[in-house]
Design a protein around this motif. Structure first.
Motif, PDB file in Angstrom:
ATOM      1  N   VAL A  99       0.952  -1.266  -0.007  1.00  0.00           N
ATOM      2  CA  VAL A  99       0.011   0.037  -0.033  1.00  0.00           C
ATOM      3  C   VAL A  99       0.785   1.286   0.170  1.00  0.00           C
ATOM      4  O   VAL A  99       1.926   1.107   0.672  1.00  0.00           O
ATOM      5  N   VAL A 100       0.810   2.220  -0.880  1.00  0.00           N
ATOM      6  CA  VAL A 100       1.394   3.243  -0.539  1.00  0.00           C
ATOM      7  C   VAL A 100       0.284   4.489  -0.223  1.00  0.00           C
ATOM      8  O   VAL A 100      -0.864   4.746  -0.878  1.00  0.00           O
ATOM      9  N   THR A 101       0.947   5.319   0.781  1.00  0.00           N
ATOM     10  CA  THR A 101      -0.058   6.210   1.482  1.00  0.00           C
ATOM     11  C   THR A 101       0.728   7.676   1.344  1.00  0.00           C
ATOM     12  O   THR A 101       1.989   7.498   1.298  1.00  0.00           O
ATOM     13  N   ASP A 102      -0.097   8.718   1.684  1.00  0.00           N
ATOM     14  CA  ASP A 102       0.640   9.935   1.732  1.00  0.00           C
ATOM     15  C   ASP A 102       1.007  10.304   3.284  1.00  0.00           C
ATOM     16  O   ASP A 102       0.871   9.042   3.985  1.00  0.00           O
ATOM     17  N   ASN A 103       1.483  11.528   3.623  1.00  0.00           N
ATOM     18  CA  ASN A 103       1.829  11.671   5.075  1.00  0.00           C
ATOM     19  C   ASN A 103       0.544  11.608   6.071  1.00  0.00           C
ATOM     20  O   ASN A 103       0.907  11.473   7.275  1.00  0.00           O
ATOM     21  N   SER A 104      -0.687  11.628   5.496  1.00  0.00           N
ATOM     22  CA  SER A 104      -1.490  11.696   6.533  1.00  0.00           C
ATOM     23  C   SER A 104      -2.258  10.258   6.413  1.00  0.00           C
ATOM     24  O   SER A 104      -2.983  10.022   7.073  1.00  0.00           O
ATOM     25  N   GLY A 105      -1.527   9.347   5.904  1.00  0.00           N
ATOM     26  CA  GLY A 105      -2.309   7.804   5.997  1.00  0.00           C
ATOM     27  C   GLY A 105      -3.159   7.472   4.806  1.00  0.00           C
ATOM     28  O   GLY A 105      -3.732   6.564   4.965  1.00  0.00           O
ATOM     29  N   ARG A 106      -3.378   8.617   3.942  1.00  0.00           N
ATOM     30  CA  ARG A 106      -4.595   8.173   2.741  1.00  0.00           C
ATOM     31  C   ARG A 106      -3.617   7.563   1.869  1.00  0.00           C
ATOM     32  O   ARG A 106      -2.628   7.536   1.520  1.00  0.00           O
ATOM     33  N   ILE A 107      -4.465   6.436   1.307  1.00  0.00           N
ATOM     34  CA  ILE A 107      -4.094   5.288   0.427  1.00  0.00           C
ATOM     35  C   ILE A 107      -4.270   5.983  -1.118  1.00  0.00           C
ATOM     36  O   ILE A 107      -5.286   6.566  -1.401  1.00  0.00           O
ATOM     37  N   LYS A 108      -2.899   5.909  -1.471  1.00  0.00           N
ATOM     38  CA  LYS A 108      -2.704   6.485  -2.943  1.00  0.00           C
ATOM     39  C   LYS A 108      -2.505   5.558  -4.095  1.00  0.00           C
ATOM     40  O   LYS A 108      -2.867   5.749  -5.171  1.00  0.00           O
ATOM     41  N   GLY A 109      -2.346   4.027  -3.527  1.00  0.00           N
ATOM     42  CA  GLY A 109      -2.104   3.244  -4.655  1.00  0.00           C
ATOM     43  C   GLY A 109      -1.790   1.751  -3.794  1.00  0.00           C
ATOM     44  O   GLY A 109      -1.308   2.007  -2.745  1.00  0.00           O
ATOM     45  N   VAL A 110      -2.400   0.933  -4.439  1.00  0.00           N
ATOM     46  CA  VAL A 110      -1.926  -0.577  -3.992  1.00  0.00           C
ATOM     47  C   VAL A 110      -1.565  -1.633  -5.040  1.00  0.00           C
ATOM     48  O   VAL A 110      -1.569  -1.116  -6.298  1.00  0.00           O
ATOM     49  N   ASN A 111      -0.879  -2.651  -4.824  1.00  0.00           N
ATOM     50  CA  ASN A 111      -0.642  -3.336  -5.808  1.00  0.00           C
ATOM     51  C   ASN A 111      -1.290  -4.708  -5.899  1.00  0.00           C
ATOM     52  O   ASN A 111      -2.328  -4.671  -5.044  1.00  0.00           O
ATOM     53  N   VAL A 112      -1.237  -5.455  -6.911  1.00  0.00           N
ATOM     54  CA  VAL A 112      -1.873  -6.662  -7.088  1.00  0.00           C
ATOM     55  C   VAL A 112      -2.395  -7.671  -6.064  1.00  0.00           C
ATOM     56  O   VAL A 112      -3.345  -8.146  -5.662  1.00  0.00           O
ATOM     57  N   ASN A 113      -1.062  -8.042  -5.295  1.00  0.00           N
ATOM     58  CA  ASN A 113      -1.201  -8.959  -4.110  1.00  0.00           C
ATOM     59  C   ASN A 113      -1.929  -8.270  -2.892  1.00  0.00           C
ATOM     60  O   ASN A 113      -2.794  -9.264  -2.270  1.00  0.00           O
ATOM     61  N   PHE A 114      -2.098  -7.024  -2.989  1.00  0.00           N
ATOM     62  CA  PHE A 114      -2.731  -6.326  -2.035  1.00  0.00           C
ATOM     63  C   PHE A 114      -4.330  -6.732  -2.235  1.00  0.00           C
ATOM     64  O   PHE A 114      -4.987  -7.188  -1.525  1.00  0.00           O
ATOM     65  N   THR A 115      -4.893  -6.372  -3.452  1.00  0.00           N
ATOM     66  CA  THR A 115      -6.084  -6.902  -3.595  1.00  0.00           C
ATOM     67  C   THR A 115      -6.320  -8.243  -3.733  1.00  0.00           C
ATOM     68  O   THR A 115      -7.556  -8.706  -3.284  1.00  0.00           O
ATOM     69  N   ARG A 116      -5.582  -9.198  -3.990  1.00  0.00           N
ATOM     70  CA  ARG A 116      -5.696 -10.798  -3.638  1.00  0.00           C
ATOM     71  C   ARG A 116      -5.954 -10.936  -2.124  1.00  0.00           C
ATOM     72  O   ARG A 116      -6.718 -11.866  -1.825  1.00  0.00           O
TER      73      ARG A 116
END
Length: 199
Positions: A99-116
């Motif tokens: 999971v990629v987040t910004d400084n406030s913890g908001r999710i900006k992106g995820v990879n395929v294995n996270f969705t699985r």
């Protein structure tokens, strides 16, 4: 001049962008004389033609240099695009959920294995707070957002934590979490490794 047996000299300046860059010269030997208007006009014409030729030569060099710079910029852009494509491929095919987040913890992106792992799609979670789906695990008092905020401007070394991932289907997975700051960006990389069966 006398040693060269010169008795008359006609010089015409060659101008380029209001600057004298050379001289066109005609010399006469044998006996003193005056240059007539035809000869002067001829010299001026040759000087002007020379100036135009030099200007075109310089413009040609400038164009060639600009083309070289453009080609180099295009090469670097292609390299950067290829590098980004490789990074995205590595990101998407990493063995852990990421999971990629910004400084406030908001999710900006995820990879395929996270969705699985979670059952969520990218559109399900992008823009949401990471704490909405990942909660502190046993013996862990801090949420991911608190951990991220506590690291801003301080020690940016990777931090490990035990958390609980709430999947879309309502299951709870024990996950070992690693939080890393992404250099030169205000973003964080959160990798999740499922350790439910190990608990």
């Amino acid at each position: 001049i006398k040693t060269k047996d010169l008795y008359a000299v006609l010089t015409v300046p060659i101008f380029y962008r209001d600057q004298v860059i050379g001289l066109f010269m005609i010399r006469s030997t044998g006996s003193p004389r005056f240059f007539d208007r035809v000869e002067i006009n001829f010299c001026e014409m040759v000087a002007q033609s020379t100036a135009i030729a030099l200007r075109n030569l310089r413009l040609g060099r400038e164009v060639a240099e600009e083309v070289a710079r453009t080609r180099e910029a295009e090469r670097l852009a292609r390299k950067k695009t290829n590098d980004l494509a490789r990074m995205e491929a590595m990101f998407d095919h990493a063995s852990d959920g990421i999971v990629v987040t910004d400084n406030s913890g908001r999710i900006k992106g995820v990879n395929v294995n996270f969705t699985r792992l979670s059952g969520y799609t990218k559109s399900d979670v992008e823009g949401k707070g990471v704490d909405e789906i990942i909660f502190p695990g046993p013996g862990e008092a801090s949420s991911l957002t608190r951990l991220i905020k506590s690291k801003k401007g301080r020690d940016l070394k990777a931090r490990r934590s035990n958390q609980v991932l709430h999947t879309k289907e309502g299951n709870r997975l024990q996950v070992a979490v690693r939080i890393e700051h992404i250099p030169r960006r205000k973003e964080w990389l959160v990798s999740l490794h499922d350790v439910t069966e190990e608990m």
